[in-house]
Design an enzyme around this catalytic site. Structure first.
Site, PDB file in Angstrom:
ATOM      1  N   GLN A  71       0.842  -1.203   0.000  1.00 19.85           N
ATOM      2  CA  GLN A  71       0.000   0.000   0.000  1.00 19.85           C
ATOM      3  C   GLN A  71       0.876   1.251   0.000  1.00 19.85           C
ATOM      4  O   GLN A  71       0.377   2.361  -0.113  1.00 19.85           O
ATOM      5  CB  GLN A  71      -0.888   0.012   1.246  1.00 19.85           C
ATOM      6  CG  GLN A  71      -1.831  -1.167   1.330  1.00 19.85           C
ATOM      7  CD  GLN A  71      -2.460  -1.268   2.714  1.00 19.85           C
ATOM      8  OE1 GLN A  71      -3.473  -0.644   2.995  1.00 19.85           O
ATOM      9  NE2 GLN A  71      -1.861  -2.055   3.585  1.00 19.85           N
ATOM     10  N   ASN A  72       2.172   1.058   0.143  1.00 21.78           N
ATOM     11  CA  ASN A  72       3.069   2.210   0.270  1.00 21.78           C
ATOM     12  C   ASN A  72       3.382   2.814  -1.093  1.00 21.78           C
ATOM     13  O   ASN A  72       3.533   2.100  -2.083  1.00 21.78           O
ATOM     14  CB  ASN A  72       4.367   1.799   0.975  1.00 21.78           C
ATOM     15  CG  ASN A  72       4.106   1.283   2.379  1.00 21.78           C
ATOM     16  OD1 ASN A  72       3.015   1.498   2.911  1.00 21.78           O
ATOM     17  ND2 ASN A  72       5.063   0.612   2.965  1.00 21.78           N
ATOM     18  N   ASP A 122       6.004   5.028  -1.299  1.00 25.41           N
ATOM     19  CA  ASP A 122       7.316   5.649  -1.103  1.00 25.41           C
ATOM     20  C   ASP A 122       8.430   5.063  -1.972  1.00 25.41           C
ATOM     21  O   ASP A 122       9.522   5.626  -2.069  1.00 25.41           O
ATOM     22  CB  ASP A 122       7.716   5.592   0.382  1.00 25.41           C
ATOM     23  CG  ASP A 122       7.700   4.172   0.962  1.00 25.41           C
ATOM     24  OD1 ASP A 122       8.004   3.206   0.237  1.00 25.41           O
ATOM     25  OD2 ASP A 122       7.383   4.028   2.163  1.00 25.41           O
ATOM     26  N   HIS A 131      -1.385   1.251  -4.344  1.00 24.17           N
ATOM     27  CA  HIS A 131      -1.882   2.618  -4.189  1.00 24.17           C
ATOM     28  C   HIS A 131      -1.114   3.639  -5.022  1.00 24.17           C
ATOM     29  O   HIS A 131      -1.265   4.837  -4.811  1.00 24.17           O
ATOM     30  CB  HIS A 131      -1.854   3.023  -2.706  1.00 24.17           C
ATOM     31  CG  HIS A 131      -2.900   2.321  -1.893  1.00 24.17           C
ATOM     32  ND1 HIS A 131      -2.960   2.375  -0.517  1.00 24.17           N
ATOM     33  CD2 HIS A 131      -3.945   1.538  -2.267  1.00 24.17           C
ATOM     34  CE1 HIS A 131      -3.989   1.659  -0.085  1.00 24.17           C
ATOM     35  NE2 HIS A 131      -4.596   1.130  -1.124  1.00 24.17           N
ATOM     36  N   CYS A 159       0.740  20.257 -16.242  1.00 29.39           N
ATOM     37  CA  CYS A 159       1.194  19.353 -17.302  1.00 29.39           C
ATOM     38  C   CYS A 159       2.073  20.127 -18.300  1.00 29.39           C
ATOM     39  O   CYS A 159       1.630  21.153 -18.834  1.00 29.39           O
ATOM     40  CB  CYS A 159      -0.025  18.766 -18.007  1.00 29.39           C
ATOM     41  SG  CYS A 159       0.401  17.779 -19.452  1.00 29.39           S
ATOM     42  N   ALA A 203       8.886  -4.083  12.367  1.00 23.71           N
ATOM     43  CA  ALA A 203       9.146  -4.914  11.179  1.00 23.71           C
ATOM     44  C   ALA A 203      10.645  -5.035  10.895  1.00 23.71           C
ATOM     45  O   ALA A 203      11.118  -6.093  10.476  1.00 23.71           O
ATOM     46  CB  ALA A 203       8.420  -4.322   9.978  1.00 23.71           C
TER      47      ALA A 203
END
Ligand code: OAD
Length: 245
Positions: free
Chosen positions: A99-100, A102, A117, A146, A230
């Protein structure tokens, strides 16, 4: 649950799927979304990461992402990311659904990654849908526009109320269906559909091992929970596995 038993389950597994959340990057110095420090200028993530918030105040939403981009740019993968990168060579089948946004799993060397994500470093034109990579921090203009058509750009990140990228979600779901072990690491488990991978894996008889600092909404349903950071638990688990052949 003993870590030795979790290691036995992993040692017996041929197909391993992993779901990670913000907690896996916490020890790299990136704040998680919920809990202590989960607010930004008194706003919750659910008030910022939405199409409505962006439509209302694109600059404010971009200021939040700009801050996260600056934080992440100074961070490096930790021992947890590195163990997961090594495990994709260890197991015959391996997929890391994250879901990260980064990019630290990829920076650690993970290739078998499904970023559910999106990605903090990709910008999408709101008019044409074209995407481009931009690693500059700070961005020269906020909100960015843009280069081709001048329309507003948004982060190529899945916001609340938006669907996940179809192919990546199907890949992750399939990996949850076939795995022997699903590891769920550093996620509060409150954001759907990502968290539903746990139900999918359990419904197909996988063992589901949670690694988290604290109890979550998933703790009651998973097969086993390992409590701790973790970046410590994953290396400890890795040391208990037999040498890979
Ligand atoms: P959360 O912030 O909701 O949860 C982080 C989880 O990590 C919590 O359960 C913490 O207990 C745990 N945790 C914190 N530090 C840890 C550590 N060192 N080791 C292990 N666990 C730790 O983050 P997510 O579950 O990732 O979406 O949030 C899901 C989604 O919500 C995010 O992807 C984001 C957000 O909206 C988007 O940006 C689209």
């Amino acid at each position: 649950m003993s870590i030795a038993l979790a290691a036995e389950w992993l040692a017996d597994a041929r197909q391993v799927t992993v779901l990670t959340g913000a907690g896996v990057s916490a020890e790299s110095g990136i704040p998680t979304f919920r809990g202590d420090g989960g607010y930004w200028r008194k706003r919750r993530v659910e008030e910022l990461a939405t199409p409505a918030a962006f439509a209302h105040d694109p600059r404010l939403v971009w200021e939040w992402y700009e801050e996260r981009r600056q934080t992440v740019a100074q961070c490096t993968p930790n021992a947890g990311h590195r163990v997961l990168a090594a495990w994709e060579k260890r197991f015959p089948f391996f997929l890391l659904a994250t879901q990260n946004v980064d990019g630290l799993h990829q920076a650690a060397g993970s290739v078998r990654v499904a970023p559910l994500h999106g990605d903090l470093w990709t910008l999408r034109c709101t008019a044409e849908g074209t995407e481009r990579a931009d690693h500059r921090t700070p961005l020269p203009e906020l909100p960015p526009r843009c280069p081709a058509c001048g329309a507003l750009e948004r982060p190529a990140i899945v916001w609340f109320g938006e669907p996940l990228p179809k192919e990546r979600w199907e890949e992750a779901t399939q990996a949850a269906v076939v795995c022997d072990v699903l590891l769920v690491i550093g996620t509060s488990g409150v954001v759907q559909p990502a968290a539903s991978l746990v139900d999918t894996a359990l419904a197909h008889r996988a063992r589901v091992i949670e690694i988290n600092l604290q109890e979550t909404v998933l703790s009651d349903v998973v097969s086993a929970s390992l409590r701790g950071p973790a970046a410590t638990v994953l290396p400890a688990l890795d040391r208990l596995l037999p040498p890979s052949t």
